[in-house]
Design a protein around this motif. Structure first.
Motif, mmCIF file in Angstrom:
data_model
loop_
_atom_site.group_PDB
_atom_site.id
_atom_site.type_symbol
_atom_site.label_atom_id
_atom_site.label_comp_id
_atom_site.label_asym_id
_atom_site.label_seq_id
_atom_site.Cartn_x
_atom_site.Cartn_y
_atom_site.Cartn_z
ATOM 1 N N VAL A 20 4.699 9.250 1.988
ATOM 2 C CA VAL A 20 5.421 9.551 3.030
ATOM 3 C C VAL A 20 4.500 10.178 4.134
ATOM 4 N N LEU A 21 4.514 9.784 5.508
ATOM 5 C CA LEU A 21 3.777 10.297 6.581
ATOM 6 C C LEU A 21 4.838 11.002 7.481
ATOM 7 N N VAL A 22 4.324 12.007 8.307
ATOM 8 C CA VAL A 22 5.428 12.831 9.240
ATOM 9 C C VAL A 22 4.767 12.573 10.473
ATOM 10 N N GLY A 23 5.453 12.376 11.477
ATOM 11 C CA GLY A 23 4.931 12.121 12.972
ATOM 12 C C GLY A 23 6.285 12.525 13.818
ATOM 13 N N HIS A 24 6.244 12.008 14.989
ATOM 14 C CA HIS A 24 7.157 12.344 16.045
ATOM 15 C C HIS A 24 8.206 11.150 16.633
ATOM 16 N N LEU A 25 9.187 11.359 16.869
ATOM 17 C CA LEU A 25 10.005 10.384 17.646
ATOM 18 C C LEU A 25 9.739 10.916 18.979
ATOM 19 N N VAL A 26 9.164 10.225 19.935
ATOM 20 C CA VAL A 26 8.911 10.308 21.297
ATOM 21 C C VAL A 26 10.089 9.627 22.331
ATOM 22 N N SER A 27 10.856 10.470 22.876
ATOM 23 C CA SER A 27 11.626 9.822 23.914
ATOM 24 C C SER A 27 11.154 9.345 25.236
ATOM 25 N N HIS A 28 11.963 8.997 26.092
ATOM 26 C CA HIS A 28 11.290 8.514 27.518
ATOM 27 C C HIS A 28 10.823 9.685 28.084
ATOM 28 N N SER A 29 11.596 10.847 28.173
ATOM 29 C CA SER A 29 11.356 12.072 28.729
ATOM 30 C C SER A 29 10.279 12.906 28.061
ATOM 31 N N ASN A 30 9.618 12.311 27.085
ATOM 32 C CA ASN A 30 8.470 12.776 26.253
ATOM 33 C C ASN A 30 8.905 14.086 25.432
ATOM 34 N N ARG A 31 10.171 14.130 24.876
ATOM 35 C CA ARG A 31 10.574 15.080 23.947
ATOM 36 C C ARG A 31 10.101 14.451 22.537
ATOM 37 N N LYS A 32 9.645 15.573 21.742
ATOM 38 C CA LYS A 32 9.275 15.077 20.504
ATOM 39 C C LYS A 32 10.229 15.491 19.332
ATOM 40 N N THR A 33 10.875 15.046 18.426
ATOM 41 C CA THR A 33 11.386 15.587 17.374
ATOM 42 C C THR A 33 10.812 14.757 16.195
ATOM 43 N N LYS A 34 10.870 15.682 14.842
ATOM 44 C CA LYS A 34 10.104 15.157 13.694
ATOM 45 C C LYS A 34 10.789 13.955 13.052
ATOM 46 N N ARG A 35 10.150 13.124 12.632
ATOM 47 C CA ARG A 35 10.696 11.826 11.909
ATOM 48 C C ARG A 35 9.611 11.570 10.741
ATOM 49 N N ARG A 36 10.103 10.890 9.585
ATOM 50 C CA ARG A 36 9.481 10.432 8.409
ATOM 51 C C ARG A 36 9.093 9.135 8.479
ATOM 52 N N PHE A 37 7.783 8.519 8.104
ATOM 53 C CA PHE A 37 7.334 7.214 7.976
ATOM 54 C C PHE A 37 7.503 6.967 6.470
ATOM 55 N N LEU A 38 8.501 6.207 5.958
ATOM 56 C CA LEU A 38 8.388 6.051 4.330
ATOM 57 C C LEU A 38 7.715 4.808 4.260
ATOM 58 N N PRO A 39 6.836 4.660 3.013
ATOM 59 C CA PRO A 39 6.297 3.603 2.510
ATOM 60 C C PRO A 39 7.324 2.334 2.123
ATOM 61 N N ASN A 40 7.054 1.288 2.290
ATOM 62 C CA ASN A 40 7.828 0.056 1.745
ATOM 63 C C ASN A 40 7.555 0.005 0.168
ATOM 64 N N LEU A 41 8.352 0.892 -0.551
ATOM 65 C CA LEU A 41 8.294 0.647 -2.008
ATOM 66 C C LEU A 41 9.303 -0.449 -2.626
ATOM 67 N N VAL A 42 8.638 -1.177 -3.428
ATOM 68 C CA VAL A 42 9.289 -2.164 -4.299
ATOM 69 C C VAL A 42 9.263 -1.966 -5.789
ATOM 70 N N LYS A 43 10.116 -2.108 -6.727
ATOM 71 C CA LYS A 43 10.068 -2.180 -8.007
ATOM 72 C C LYS A 43 9.750 -3.711 -8.687
ATOM 73 N N VAL A 44 8.508 -3.737 -9.325
ATOM 74 C CA VAL A 44 8.004 -4.783 -9.808
ATOM 75 C C VAL A 44 7.822 -4.659 -11.121
ATOM 76 N N THR A 45 7.888 -5.775 -11.858
ATOM 77 C CA THR A 45 7.342 -6.178 -13.216
ATOM 78 C C THR A 45 6.071 -6.860 -13.142
ATOM 79 N N LEU A 46 4.966 -6.338 -13.407
ATOM 80 C CA LEU A 46 3.765 -6.988 -13.709
ATOM 81 C C LEU A 46 3.352 -7.419 -14.697
ATOM 82 N N GLN A 47 2.572 -8.543 -14.855
ATOM 83 C CA GLN A 47 2.026 -8.946 -16.443
ATOM 84 C C GLN A 47 0.736 -8.518 -16.496
#
Length: 98
Positions: free
Chosen positions: A12-39
């Protein structure tokens, strides 16, 4: 269960959600995780992993789970993936010895 790829260590990475008025609020960037079975050809069995979609493409590009783990560094791998890497290396060493 951590939101971390077991093969590449992408998390997970952390960054800002930036509005049009340039206000910044915390947000999380989640990785695209998948459950797989590999041989695994060396171990002759299947392995369940929780990996990112990018790691899945990398595994396919390198020619399978065994080839990916042989080239992967120890630092990024999870404990389970490190154990798999050691098992695969042991099987390759046995195959070369005989």
């Amino acid at each position: 269960m951590a939101r971390r790829c077991e093969l590449t260590g992408k998390a997970v990475l952390v960054g800002h959600l930036v509005s049009h008025s340039n206000r910044k609020t915390k947000r999380r960037f989640l990785p695209n995780l998948v459950k797989v079975t590999l041989q695994s050809e060396a171990l002759e069995r299947s392995v369940r992993l929780r990996i990112s979609a990018a790691a899945l493409r990398s595994v396919e590009h390198r020619g399978g789970l065994d080839a990916f783990l042989v080239k992967a560094g120890e630092d990024d791998l999870s404990l389970g993936a490190r154990a798999l890497k050691r098992e695969i290396a042991r099987k390759h060493a046995e195959a070369l010895a005989s």
